[in-house]
Design an enzyme around this catalytic site. Structure first.
Site, PDB file in Angstrom:
ATOM      1  N   HIS A 219       0.878  -1.187   0.000  1.00  0.00           N
ATOM      2  CA  HIS A 219       0.000   0.000   0.000  1.00  0.00           C
ATOM      3  C   HIS A 219       0.911   1.232   0.000  1.00  0.00           C
ATOM      4  O   HIS A 219       1.756   1.366  -0.899  1.00  0.00           O
ATOM      5  CB  HIS A 219      -0.926  -0.096   1.220  1.00  0.00           C
ATOM      6  CG  HIS A 219      -2.086   0.840   1.263  1.00  0.00           C
ATOM      7  ND1 HIS A 219      -2.426   1.682   0.237  1.00  0.00           N
ATOM      8  CD2 HIS A 219      -3.010   1.085   2.252  1.00  0.00           C
ATOM      9  CE1 HIS A 219      -3.498   2.396   0.568  1.00  0.00           C
ATOM     10  NE2 HIS A 219      -3.870   2.052   1.792  1.00  0.00           N
ATOM     11  N   HIS A 258      -1.947  -2.271  -9.900  1.00  0.00           N
ATOM     12  CA  HIS A 258      -2.992  -1.725  -9.025  1.00  0.00           C
ATOM     13  C   HIS A 258      -4.183  -2.660  -9.008  1.00  0.00           C
ATOM     14  O   HIS A 258      -4.526  -3.245 -10.033  1.00  0.00           O
ATOM     15  CB  HIS A 258      -3.428  -0.325  -9.500  1.00  0.00           C
ATOM     16  CG  HIS A 258      -4.115   0.449  -8.431  1.00  0.00           C
ATOM     17  ND1 HIS A 258      -5.460   0.327  -8.179  1.00  0.00           N
ATOM     18  CD2 HIS A 258      -3.632   1.323  -7.522  1.00  0.00           C
ATOM     19  CE1 HIS A 258      -5.770   1.107  -7.166  1.00  0.00           C
ATOM     20  NE2 HIS A 258      -4.688   1.725  -6.745  1.00  0.00           N
ATOM     21  N   ASP A 315       2.368   5.715  -6.594  1.00  0.00           N
ATOM     22  CA  ASP A 315       3.608   5.775  -5.814  1.00  0.00           C
ATOM     23  C   ASP A 315       4.855   5.901  -6.678  1.00  0.00           C
ATOM     24  O   ASP A 315       5.883   6.383  -6.210  1.00  0.00           O
ATOM     25  CB  ASP A 315       3.718   4.521  -4.929  1.00  0.00           C
ATOM     26  CG  ASP A 315       2.612   4.505  -3.905  1.00  0.00           C
ATOM     27  OD1 ASP A 315       2.496   5.488  -3.161  1.00  0.00           O
ATOM     28  OD2 ASP A 315       1.835   3.542  -3.867  1.00  0.00           O
TER      29      ASP A 315
END
Ligand SMILES: CC(C)(COP(=O)(O)OP(=O)(O)OC[C@H]1O[C@@H](n2cnc3c(N)ncnc32)[C@H](O)[C@@H]1OP(=O)(O)O)[C@@H](O)C(=O)NCCC(=O)NCCS
Length: 371
Positions: A219, A258, A315
C-alpha cells in the site's frame, strides 16, 4: 456455496459519496470533481471539499484556513513524546504514537458527536505535517521549526522540515502531492479506518488503524520501495538488467500494478508531468529519465511474459518527484499520510452518519489436526 473473492476484489462493501473511481477508464473524482481539475486548488480547499462535500466560498475558506492554521502547532507534551521515540523508528510508527497521545488530551475526548468528530478531523489534518517534520528534525539533532501561518499546507510542511522557505515550484509540487494523495475510495487503509469507526470507536482510533494499514509495502509503503528502487538502479543503463532480475526472481516492482486500475492510474499521469517539470530544473539528476525507461521496459517485458501491461501507480512518479525535492525516503509513507488523513477522516464521518457494524464472515476449512 463458495462466494469468496480473495482479497475482497471487486466486492462492494460500503456506499460512498466521497470518491468515484473507474478503473477501466482511469477516472478518479473527489465529490464529483475530476482529480486533474483540482490541481489548481489548494490542499486546504480540497480537504474542505472531502470533509464537507463542497468547495468552500471565499468566506468559508477564510474561516477554514484560519482554523486549520491555528491548529498546526503541537503542545510541548507531543514534542516530548517525539523526543523519546526510538530515533531509528519508522516515521509511520511515530505518527501513530503521536496521534494516540494527542487523542487523550483532545478537548472533545469523550465527545463523539458529528461536530466534535469534525473538529478532531480538522485538528488531525492540521497537525500531521507538524508531527512528521518535528520528528525528522529531532532525529537529525535539530530543533523543531514552528509552523508559519502565512504559508499554505504543502509549503509550510517543507518549511518545517527544512527550516527554509521552499521555492515556488517546490511548494506547488508538495501541495499537488498532498491533493493527489488525499483520497482513493475504499483502499486498504480507508477500509481499516471505516471498520474501526463502524464499531463506534473514536475517530482517532480509526485514523490510527488507517496509519497502521497504509504502512505496508503493498500500500503506501510502495513509495519508499520505489525511492529505494530508483537508488538501486542508479543509472539508465541499469534499467534492463534490473527488470530482468526482478522477473527471474519473481520480485514485485514497487510502484507498478494496481488492484482497481486496469489502465494508467490517473494520479500517476499527473505526477509524471510534475516529475518531468522538476527534471527540467535539475539537469544533473536523471531520475525522470530512469523512471521513463523503467516504465517502457516493464511494459515491454510484461507484455512479452503475460500479454498484459503493468502500469505505474501513484507511488511510482511520486517517488520520482520526492527524489527531486530531496524528500528523505524514510518519510515518504508518512507524507502520503499527511495527504490521506483528509480522506480517512471524511470516510469516518460518512461511516458514523449511517453506521452498520462491518462484520464479514470467514469460511472455516475443515482439517484433521495432528498432535
Ligand atoms: C498493488 C498490488 C498489490 C495489486 O495487486 P493485485 O490486484 O492483488 O494483483 P495481484 O497481486 O493478483 O497480481 C496480478 C498479477 O500481476 C503481477 N503483478 C502485479 N503487480 C506487480 C508488480 N508491481 N511487479 C511485478 N508483477 C506484478 C502479479 O505477479 C500477478 O501475476 P500472475 O497473474 O502472473 O501471478 C500489486 O500490483 C503490487 O504488489 N504492486 C507493487 C506494490 C505497489 O506498488 N503498491 C502500491 C499500490 S497503489
Amino acid at each position: 456455496m463458495d462466494n469468496r473473492k480473495k482479497g475482497l476484489e471487486d466486492v462492494i462493501a460500503v456506499e460512498t459519496k466521497i470518491a468515484y473511481i473507474d478503473g477501466i477508464k482511469g477516472i478518479l473524482a473527489y465529490r464529483g470533481i475530476n482529480v486533474a481539475d483540482l490541481m489548481d486548488y489548494s490542499y486546504e480547499e480540497v480537504s474542505h471539499l472531502l470533509l464537507k462535500g463542497y468547495l468552500p466560498d471565499e468566506s468559508e475558506l477564510s474561516d477554514y484556513i484560519t482554523t486549520l492554521r491555528n491548529e498546526r502547532e503541537l503542545d510541548s507534551g507531543v514534542i516530548d513524546i517525539l523526543r523519546i521515540c526510538n530515533k531509528q523508528a519508522d516515521a509511520m510508527d511515530v505518527l501513530r504514537t503521536a496521534v494516540s497521545y494527542i487523542s487523550q488530551y483532545d478537548a472533545d475526548y469523550n465527545d463523539n458527536s458529528v461536530d466534535a468528530n469534525t473538529r478532531k478531523a480538522v485538528k488531525m489534518i492540521a497537525k500531521f505535517p507538524t508531527i512528521v517534520a518535528a520528528f525528522y528534525r529531532i532525529i537529525n539533532g535539530l530543533e523543531p521549526v514552528s509552523p508559519d501561518s502565512e504559508l499554505g499546507h504543502g509549503a509550510n510542511f517543507l518549511y518545517m522540515l527544512k527550516g527554509t522557505r521552499p521555492t515556488e515550484l517546490e511548494a506547488e509540487i508538495m501541495e499537488k502531492d498532498l491533493i493527489l494523495s488525499a483520497e482513493h475510495g475504499l483502499n486498504a487503509s480507508t477500509f481499516a479506518s471505516r471498520i474501526t469507526a463502524s464499531t463506534l470507536s473514536d475517530i482517532h482510533s480509526a485514523i490510527i488503524s488507517g496509519i497502521c494499514t497504509l504502512k505496508g509495502p503493498l500500500h503506501g509503503g510502495a513509495r519508499l520501495g520505489a525511492m529505494n528502487m530508483l537508488d538501486e538502479i542508479g543509472s539508465i543503463d541499469n534499467v534492463e538488467n534490473f527488470v530482468e532480475e526482478c522477473i527471474i526472481a519473481k520480485k514485485r516492482i514497487a510502484g507498478f500494478g494496481h488492484r482497481v486500475y486496469k489502465t494508467y492510474d490517473p494520479r500517476a499521469r499527473v505526477y509524471r508531468n510534475l516529475a518531468k517539470e522538476l527534471s527540467y530544473e535539475d539537469a544533473e539528476n536523471g531520475w525522470y529519465e530512469i523512471a521513463e525507461r523503467l516504465e517502457d521496459v516493464v511494459n515491454r517485458e510484461f507484455v512479452k511474459k503475460s500479454a498484459k501491461i503493468i502500469y505505474p501507480n501513484v507511488d511510482f512518479y511520486a517517488a520520482v518527484a520526492y527524489k527531486y525535492l530531496s524528500i528523505p525516503a524514510q518519510l515518504s509513507t508518512s507524507i502520503f499520510a499527511l495527504g490521506r488523513v483528509a480522506g480517512w477522516t471524511s470516510h469516518c464521518l460518512e461511516q458514523y452518519e449511517d453506521n452498520r457494524l462491518i462484520r464479514p464472515r470467514a469460511k472455516f476449512i475443515w482439517r484433521i489436526y495432528d498432535k
